[in-house]
Design an enzyme around this catalytic site. Structure first.
Site, PDB file in Angstrom:
ATOM      1  CE1 TYR A  91      -4.287  -2.453   0.721  1.00  0.00           C
ATOM      2  CE2 TYR A  91      -3.280  -3.096   1.810  1.00  0.00           C
ATOM      3  CZ  TYR A  91      -3.790  -3.511   0.701  1.00  0.00           C
ATOM      4  OH  TYR A  91      -5.068  -3.810   0.813  1.00  0.00           O
ATOM      5  CG  ASP A 150      -1.755 -12.876   6.457  1.00  0.00           C
ATOM      6  OD1 ASP A 150      -1.805 -13.608   7.349  1.00  0.00           O
ATOM      7  OD2 ASP A 150      -1.096 -13.074   5.926  1.00  0.00           O
ATOM      8  CG  HIS A 398       2.660  -8.416  -3.616  1.00  0.00           C
ATOM      9  ND1 HIS A 398       3.545  -9.126  -2.588  1.00  0.00           N
ATOM     10  CD2 HIS A 398       1.580  -7.481  -2.772  1.00  0.00           C
ATOM     11  CE1 HIS A 398       3.096  -8.685  -1.453  1.00  0.00           C
ATOM     12  NE2 HIS A 398       1.933  -8.159  -1.862  1.00  0.00           N
ATOM     13  CE1 TYR A 480      -8.261  -4.361   2.516  1.00  0.00           C
ATOM     14  CE2 TYR A 480      -8.596  -3.260   4.605  1.00  0.00           C
ATOM     15  CZ  TYR A 480      -8.347  -3.679   3.589  1.00  0.00           C
ATOM     16  OH  TYR A 480      -6.717  -4.096   3.835  1.00  0.00           O
ATOM     17  NE  ARG A 481      -4.472  -0.911   4.478  1.00  0.00           N
ATOM     18  CZ  ARG A 481      -3.706  -2.269   4.686  1.00  0.00           C
ATOM     19  NH1 ARG A 481      -3.759  -3.541   5.511  1.00  0.00           N
ATOM     20  NH2 ARG A 481      -3.118  -2.591   5.293  1.00  0.00           N
TER      21      ARG A 481
HETATM   22  C1  LIG Z   1       3.010 -10.321   1.845  1.00  0.00           C
HETATM   23  C2  LIG Z   1       1.686  -9.502   2.447  1.00  0.00           C
HETATM   24  C3  LIG Z   1       0.499  -9.616   3.730  1.00  0.00           C
HETATM   25  C4  LIG Z   1      -0.198  -9.037   4.495  1.00  0.00           C
HETATM   26  N1  LIG Z   1      -1.132  -9.101   5.345  1.00  0.00           N
HETATM   27  C5  LIG Z   1      -1.551  -8.223   5.592  1.00  0.00           C
HETATM   28  C6  LIG Z   1      -2.739  -8.557   5.826  1.00  0.00           C
HETATM   29  O1  LIG Z   1      -3.411  -9.656   6.544  1.00  0.00           O
HETATM   30  N2  LIG Z   1      -3.968  -7.542   7.137  1.00  0.00           N
HETATM   31  C7  LIG Z   1      -3.553  -6.305   7.031  1.00  0.00           C
HETATM   32  O2  LIG Z   1      -3.547  -5.564   7.316  1.00  0.00           O
HETATM   33  N3  LIG Z   1      -2.474  -5.931   6.119  1.00  0.00           N
HETATM   34  C8  LIG Z   1      -1.814  -7.010   5.055  1.00  0.00           C
HETATM   35  N4  LIG Z   1      -0.726  -6.569   5.003  1.00  0.00           N
HETATM   36  C9  LIG Z   1      -0.942  -4.915   4.759  1.00  0.00           C
HETATM   37  C10 LIG Z   1       0.630  -4.256   5.593  1.00  0.00           C
HETATM   38  O3  LIG Z   1       1.767  -4.968   5.585  1.00  0.00           O
HETATM   39  C11 LIG Z   1       0.355  -4.421   7.212  1.00  0.00           C
HETATM   40  O4  LIG Z   1      -1.314  -3.980   6.840  1.00  0.00           O
HETATM   41  C12 LIG Z   1       1.092  -3.600   7.842  1.00  0.00           C
HETATM   42  O5  LIG Z   1       0.210  -3.741   9.379  1.00  0.00           O
HETATM   43  C13 LIG Z   1       0.952  -2.038   7.522  1.00  0.00           C
HETATM   44  O6  LIG Z   1       1.891  -1.887   8.088  1.00  0.00           O
HETATM   45  P1  LIG Z   1       2.711  -0.572   9.710  1.00  0.00           P
HETATM   46  O7  LIG Z   1       1.906  -1.777  10.921  1.00  0.00           O
HETATM   47  O8  LIG Z   1       3.467  -0.323   9.472  1.00  0.00           O
HETATM   48  O9  LIG Z   1       1.687   0.475   9.665  1.00  0.00           O
HETATM   49  P2  LIG Z   1       2.336   2.035   8.842  1.00  0.00           P
HETATM   50  O10 LIG Z   1       2.840   1.687   8.322  1.00  0.00           O
HETATM   51  O11 LIG Z   1       2.730   2.281  10.537  1.00  0.00           O
HETATM   52  O12 LIG Z   1       1.133   2.769   9.025  1.00  0.00           O
HETATM   53  C14 LIG Z   1       0.166   2.830   7.748  1.00  0.00           C
HETATM   54  C15 LIG Z   1      -0.242   4.220   7.614  1.00  0.00           C
HETATM   55  O13 LIG Z   1      -0.822   4.716   8.275  1.00  0.00           O
HETATM   56  C16 LIG Z   1      -1.555   6.135   8.688  1.00  0.00           C
HETATM   57  N5  LIG Z   1      -0.464   6.044  10.102  1.00  0.00           N
HETATM   58  C17 LIG Z   1       0.558   4.936  10.589  1.00  0.00           C
HETATM   59  N6  LIG Z   1       0.599   5.232  12.354  1.00  0.00           N
HETATM   60  C18 LIG Z   1       0.120   6.792  12.090  1.00  0.00           C
HETATM   61  C19 LIG Z   1       0.524   7.725  13.198  1.00  0.00           C
HETATM   62  N7  LIG Z   1       0.971   7.877  14.510  1.00  0.00           N
HETATM   63  N8  LIG Z   1      -1.112   9.027  13.078  1.00  0.00           N
HETATM   64  C20 LIG Z   1      -1.330   9.225  11.975  1.00  0.00           C
HETATM   65  N9  LIG Z   1      -1.522   8.437  10.675  1.00  0.00           N
HETATM   66  C21 LIG Z   1      -1.062   7.265  10.908  1.00  0.00           C
HETATM   67  C22 LIG Z   1      -0.371   6.643   7.567  1.00  0.00           C
HETATM   68  O14 LIG Z   1      -0.534   6.537   6.462  1.00  0.00           O
HETATM   69  C23 LIG Z   1       0.898   5.639   7.675  1.00  0.00           C
HETATM   70  O15 LIG Z   1       1.413   5.250   5.942  1.00  0.00           O
HETATM   71  C24 LIG Z   1       0.574  -7.579   3.863  1.00  0.00           C
HETATM   72  C25 LIG Z   1       0.897  -6.879   3.705  1.00  0.00           C
HETATM   73  C26 LIG Z   1       2.153  -7.932   2.546  1.00  0.00           C
HETATM   74  C27 LIG Z   1       2.792  -6.962   1.786  1.00  0.00           C
END
Ligand SMILES: Cc1cc2nc3c(=O)[nH]c(=O)nc-3n(C[C@H](O)[C@H](O)[C@H](O)COP(=O)(O)OP(=O)(O)OC[C@H]3O[C@@H](n4cnc5c(N)ncnc54)[C@H](O)[C@@H]3O)c2cc1C
Length: 535
Positions: A91, A150, A398, A480-481
């Site tokens: 994303y 995941d 991806h 949804y996103r």
């Molecule tokens: C192989 C693979 C599998 C995946 N499977 C899943 C899955 O099962 N479920 C799922 O949900 N996702 C999945 N993802 C997507 C993603 O990797 C995850 O959702 C991951 O947890 C998001 O990164 P993060 O938690 O570090 O959030 P961040 O990267 O820290 O935050 C995401 C976004 O939220 C906003 N944000 C973050 N923190 C703040 C803050 N404190 N204040 C204001 N805005 C903020 C920003 O816009 C930021 O870019 C997958 C991805 C891959 C590559």
């Protein structure tokens, strides 16, 4: 170095010098080498000048430092992109939507502030990852589970703010949050819900508070920086049981989805489930040779499926709770689905808690074999096994396209027809639907497209994704996103009553962030100075 529009090099270095004074010299990054770490490793602009690249990053370790940084950013009109762990792969990773934006990296704020075992909630800082929270719960022998996506390296708060999803009854992570602390664009600190009442013991138990439910506007938005959040946790169940179900005919999808939707809405089934096709996804050579023929019929597939004991449709469920309740729910699910002639039911793993099997409770869940990934996530154990799948396919990365449709077989058949046709027109190989029942009453159709190192292929992919969003919207479906590159495309489909919703969001943006310093372009919401005219 890429600077944001309208910011001179002099202003940028003055602003970052002041921020460096706040966080210390080791926590302000502008060298190419450091900035590389904040680029999107899965960027669909790989090797192109349009890639969204930050100017640098700043990593505070306290709320006060975040407030100071925001005040400086306002003075210089320097945009900030907050990330919690910044692992948003698929994303956008930790890259900003607008090149030159400074990443506000909250990873150092990684304290578990409280876990209340009795009322089953935690209060966290944004840098707390699933792994860290899991270790904390284990070390303190607390009988509560987290629900993880995941990849276990993400942030509990970052994932919830993105409306991320897992697999247990607590799989809707934004729904499970309760009470936020937010630094507003002017540097002021606000608490939502009952947190507005000083010392309220209900801040992290009762999420609505009094008046409008304002926490909702901080999800997928750019209206504030979340510095603390309450998360409801699942009390440890006595047992967890996985089961599998299949039905033999293509047309069985109609009663199968109808019954499963009702069971899900009644919460007799309360887990992530997915519709798979055991026969169509089989690697059996006889099945492959049938599917390779140009003239095979649905009846041929159904007959071969019967011969091979492979259903046309199937799913896997998890039940949680006391064994007698698990058995009663499973018994009822079988009773209802047995109305479909030829439906099959099988018990799979049963675990009791605390876990007796040391192989599942080992200290380093990153080392488990592939096949255990789903099982671990279903048991609230964070892991990284899902990445082995991408590596096995030798992909660079991806990008997700994830439209939401109502949970009905008619809608699934319609989506299959629409997207199969669209893929054919766009020259994309059709790989079938993957419907996930994450949210009750809906399916998310998860399409995963590979990012390559070929610029021309990525250009075609981006154009195709924009077209798919339009085609989905013409049928009443949206995502949804969305990944960074598609955020504008998705928001530009929200056109009811002359774009009343996007215009309302822009009004909020202008009111709460007049200098447009928070995450410009997030979810297609741009500040006035950068806003383009809507299509
Ligand atoms: C192989 C693979 C599998 C995946 N499977 C899943 C899955 O099962 N479920 C799922 O949900 N996702 C999945 N993802 C997507 C993603 O990797 C995850 O959702 C991951 O947890 C998001 O990164 P993060 O938690 O570090 O959030 P961040 O990267 O820290 O935050 C995401 C976004 O939220 C906003 N944000 C973050 N923190 C703040 C803050 N404190 N204040 C204001 N805005 C903020 C920003 O816009 C930021 O870019 C997958 C991805 C891959 C590559």
């Amino acid at each position: 170095m890429k600077l944001p529009p309208g910011i001179s090099e002099r202003d940028f270095s003055q602003a970052t010098d002041r921020m460096r004074d706040i966080v210390g010299k080791d926590w302000l990054f502008t060298s190419d080498e450091d900035v590389l770490l904040y680029r999107d490793a899965y960027s669909p602009f790989l090797g192109e000048p349009e890639e969204y690249i930050p100017s640098g990053a700043v990593a505070p370790n306290s709320v006060e430092q975040v407030q100071e940084i925001v005040r400086i950013a306002n003075r210089f009109k320097l945009p900030l992109w907050p990330v919690s762990a910044g692992r948003n792969l698929g994303y956008g990773g930790s890259a900003p939507r607008l090149s030159g934006t400074l990443v506000l990296d909250l990873k150092r704020m990684n304290r578990v502030l409280e876990v209340n075992e009795k009322l089953a909630y935690a209060v966290l800082e944004p840098g707390v990852s699933y792994f860290e929270l899991y270790r904390y719960l284990r070390e303190h022998k607390l009988k509560v589970w987290l629900d993880c996506p995941d990849p276990g390296w993400g942030s509990v708060i970052g994932n919830a703010l993105e409306h991320g999803l897992g697999s247990t009854p607590y799989r809707d992570h934004f729904d499970a949050h309760c009470g936020m602390e937010v630094v507003l664009a002017n540097g002021e600190l606000m608490r939502t819900g009952m947190g507005a009442l000083p010392n309220a013991p209900t801040w992290n138990t009762f999420k609505y508070g009094f008046g409008p439910f304002i926490s909702a506007i901080f999800g997928q938005s750019n209206f504030g920086i979340v510095t603390k959040m309450g998360m409801h946790l699942m009390p440890e169940p006595e047992a967890a049981q996985s089961v599998s179900i299949s039905v033999p005919r293509r047309e069985d999808l109609i009663p199968f989805v109808d019954i499963m939707a009702e069971l899900t809405n009644r919460r007799i089934v309360d887990c992530l489930w997915e519709i798979a096709s055991p026969i169509l996804q089989s690697r059996d050579p006889e099945v492959s040779s049938l599917l390779a023929k140009s003239d095979f019929t649905v009846l041929d597939v159904e007959n071969l499926g019967r011969a091979k004991s492979l259903g046309y449709w199937g799913t896997r469920l998890w039940f949680y709770g006391p064994p007698k309740i698990i058995d009663a729910n499973w018994g009822y699910v079988q009773e209802r689905l047995a109305l479909i002639p030829g439906a099959t039911f099988a018990l799979a793993d049963r675990f009791t808690f605390p876990l007796a099997d040391p192989s599942l409770a080992k200290d380093d869940p990153m080392t488990v074999p592939n096949g255990d990934a789903l099982r671990l996530s279903a048991l609230g154990i964070p892991n990284m096994s899902v990445f082995a799948l991408g590596a096995a396919m030798r992909q660079h990365g991806h990008i997700f396209f994830s439209p939401v449709i109502p949970m009905s077989a008619q809608d699934l058949f319609k989506a299959e027809e629409v997207f199969r046709g669209a893929f054919k027109t766009l020259g994309i190989p059709w790989f079938g639907l993957q419907p996930f029942a994450w949210y009750r009453r809906n399916f998310i159709l998860l399409f995963i497209f590979p990012i390559t190192e070929e610029v021309s292929a990525n250009k075609v992919l981006r154009a195709n994704l924009a077209k798919l969003i339009r085609i989905a919207a013409d049928n009443g479906w949206s995502e949804y996103r969305a990944p960074l590159v598609l955020m504008d495309d998705v928001m530009n489909t929200m056109s009811f009553n002359h774009f009343a919703l996007p215009r309302f969001l822009e009004k909020i943006k202008d009111a709460v962030d007049p200098n447009g310093i928070l995450a410009p372009g997030k979810s297609g919401i741009w500040p006035k100075s950068l806003r383009k005219v809507r299509p």
